[in-house]
Design a protein around this motif. Structure first.
Motif, short mmCIF file in Angstrom:
data_model
loop_
_atom_site.label_atom_id
_atom_site.label_comp_id
_atom_site.label_asym_id
_atom_site.label_seq_id
_atom_site.Cartn_x
_atom_site.Cartn_y
_atom_site.Cartn_z
N THR A 41 1.90 -4.04 10.25
CA THR A 41 2.29 -3.45 8.96
C THR A 41 3.79 -3.23 8.82
N HIS A 42 4.58 -3.74 9.76
CA HIS A 42 6.05 -3.69 9.75
C HIS A 42 6.59 -2.35 10.26
N GLY A 43 7.94 -2.19 10.16
CA GLY A 43 8.63 -1.16 10.91
C GLY A 43 9.16 0.04 10.16
N SER A 44 8.80 0.19 8.87
CA SER A 44 9.21 1.38 8.13
C SER A 44 8.37 1.49 6.87
N ALA A 45 8.36 2.69 6.29
CA ALA A 45 7.64 2.88 5.04
C ALA A 45 8.24 2.03 3.93
N ALA A 46 9.56 1.96 3.88
CA ALA A 46 10.23 1.19 2.82
C ALA A 46 9.91 -0.30 2.94
N GLU A 47 9.95 -0.82 4.15
CA GLU A 47 9.66 -2.24 4.33
C GLU A 47 8.18 -2.52 4.04
N ALA A 48 7.32 -1.58 4.39
CA ALA A 48 5.89 -1.75 4.13
C ALA A 48 5.60 -1.78 2.63
N ARG A 49 6.39 -1.08 1.83
CA ARG A 49 6.19 -1.15 0.38
C ARG A 49 6.48 -2.55 -0.14
N THR A 50 7.48 -3.20 0.45
CA THR A 50 7.76 -4.60 0.10
C THR A 50 6.57 -5.49 0.47
N VAL A 51 6.02 -5.24 1.67
CA VAL A 51 4.85 -6.02 2.10
C VAL A 51 3.69 -5.79 1.13
N ALA A 52 3.47 -4.55 0.73
CA ALA A 52 2.38 -4.24 -0.19
C ALA A 52 2.56 -4.97 -1.51
N ASP A 53 3.79 -5.03 -2.00
CA ASP A 53 4.06 -5.78 -3.24
C ASP A 53 3.72 -7.26 -3.05
N ASP A 54 4.05 -7.80 -1.87
CA ASP A 54 3.76 -9.21 -1.59
C ASP A 54 2.26 -9.46 -1.52
N VAL A 55 1.51 -8.49 -1.00
CA VAL A 55 0.05 -8.62 -0.96
C VAL A 55 -0.51 -8.68 -2.36
N ARG A 56 -0.04 -7.79 -3.23
CA ARG A 56 -0.52 -7.78 -4.61
C ARG A 56 -0.13 -9.07 -5.34
N ARG A 57 1.07 -9.56 -5.04
CA ARG A 57 1.53 -10.79 -5.68
C ARG A 57 0.66 -11.97 -5.26
N LEU A 58 0.18 -11.97 -4.03
CA LEU A 58 -0.69 -13.04 -3.57
C LEU A 58 -1.99 -13.06 -4.35
N GLY A 59 -2.54 -11.88 -4.62
CA GLY A 59 -3.74 -11.77 -5.45
C GLY A 59 -4.99 -12.36 -4.83
N ALA A 60 -5.12 -12.25 -3.51
CA ALA A 60 -6.26 -12.87 -2.83
C ALA A 60 -7.43 -11.93 -2.61
N GLY A 61 -7.33 -10.70 -3.12
CA GLY A 61 -8.43 -9.76 -2.95
C GLY A 61 -7.94 -8.40 -2.51
N PRO A 62 -8.83 -7.41 -2.43
CA PRO A 62 -8.44 -6.06 -2.02
C PRO A 62 -8.19 -5.98 -0.51
N THR A 81 1.97 3.80 4.69
CA THR A 81 2.26 3.22 3.38
C THR A 81 1.09 2.38 2.89
N MET A 82 0.49 1.59 3.78
CA MET A 82 -0.63 0.75 3.36
C MET A 82 -1.82 1.60 2.92
N VAL A 83 -2.05 2.71 3.59
CA VAL A 83 -3.14 3.61 3.19
C VAL A 83 -2.81 4.25 1.84
N GLU A 84 -1.55 4.64 1.64
CA GLU A 84 -1.14 5.21 0.36
C GLU A 84 -1.33 4.19 -0.78
N GLN A 85 -1.00 2.94 -0.49
CA GLN A 85 -1.00 1.92 -1.53
C GLN A 85 -2.39 1.35 -1.81
N PHE A 86 -3.25 1.29 -0.78
CA PHE A 86 -4.52 0.57 -0.93
C PHE A 86 -5.75 1.41 -0.64
N GLY A 87 -5.58 2.65 -0.24
CA GLY A 87 -6.72 3.50 0.06
C GLY A 87 -6.93 3.69 1.55
#
Length: 287
Positions: A41-62, A81-87
């Motif tokens: 999940t990467h090395g910081s909350a800020a970087e993980a938010r970027t990853v989360a955006d990339d996951v949503r942009r992919l649009g491959a599912g929850p 961050t991933m738990v905050e963003q996705f549950g």
């Protein structure tokens, strides 16, 4: 949107990898009919938010689950961050990694507290630790609906709690930091240099000649790359054994050995190798 925005690339059917410039970290998504499993999940909350955006942009599912390949911060500081963003999704790791994550993270926070000039200092210190919630000792199978994914602890190597992820139907293996492409694998003060080659032997046994291998850091590789890295780690282990058996003291071993990597990378390997050797494989230096 900037052209250099990290994006997930499909490296095998429903297996996507995003490579991030900071530390050359790889984040992998494995898709099933029930959703996506994220590995690291990467090395910081800020970087993980970027990853989360990339996951949503992919649009491959929850996103339905997380995996941490080991306890080092650059692979799990994005958990919260991933738990905050996705549950509140389950977070999987080995027993060892989960039990040692708090201590390992405390060392990281302490290091960056003292490193006042580091450009990522505030970002790292602002991260909230979230520990794994589901652990295992040797192997476990995860059900993604129409696909099974295997988490396997093949032995000690980069740490005592490494896992690899196998996607059998896609012939993909995620190696965590047991395999690195951007640099030689990091042998730190919590590594097991004498056991690492044998651990990679087991990992190699999980592969075919066509397996797609995703390292913890760097470009996607293949079985031949892993075999070459295993050979280099084997040379390091056998050189340590040879030097110790000939009575070369630890303080002189780094200078005396012929090594496949730069000596600057091998201080911990030699120290730990000598510590981990049984007495029967050491010879006292002649006086």
């Amino acid at each position: 949107m900037p052209d250099d925005t990290p994006r997930f690339t499909e490296v095998a059917p429903r297996v996507w990898v995003a490579h991030y410039d900071w530390m050359h970290v790889n984040i992998t998504l494995i898709g099933g009919s029930d959703g996506l499993l994220m590995v690291d999940t990467h090395g910081s909350a800020a970087e993980a938010r970027t990853v989360a955006d990339d996951v949503r942009r992919l649009g491959a599912g929850p996103l339905t689950g997380l995996v941490n390949t080991h306890e080092h911060w650059d692979h799990h500081f994005g958990n919260a961050t991933m738990v905050e963003q996705f549950g509140d999704v389950p977070i999987h790791a080995t027993d060892w990694a989960a039990e040692h994550m708090e201590v390992s993270s405390a060392h990281t926070f302490e290091q960056y507290e003292q490193d006042t000039g580091h450009p990522r200092r505030d970002e790292i210190l602002a991260t909230t630790l979230r520990l794994p919630t589901r652990t295992f000792s040797s192997a476990v199978q995860l059900d993604l609906g129409d696909r099974a994914v295997e988490l396997i602890h093949p032995g000690r190597g980069h740490t005592a709690g490494d896992l690899v992820v196998r996607v059998p139907d896609a012939d993909v293996l995620l190696g965590g930091d047991l395999v690195e492409e951007s640099d030689p694998p990091f042998i730190g003060d919590d590594s097991w240099p004498l056991e690492w080659p044998l651990t990679l032997d087991l990992v190699l046994g999980l592969m075919t000649d066509a397996t797609v291998v995703v390292p913890g850091h760097g470009k996607v590789v293949d079985k031949e790359f892993v075999q070459d890295q295993r050979t280099e780690l084997g040379v390091i282990a056998e050189t340590i054994r040879d030097l110790a058996s000939r009575g070369v003291p630890q303080s002189e071993a780094l200078a005396a050995g012929e090594w496949p990597w730069e000596r600057e990378r091998l201080g911990s390997a030699v120290q730990l190798g000598y510590e981990h050797l049984p007495r029967s494989q050491k010879r006292l230096p002649l006086i």
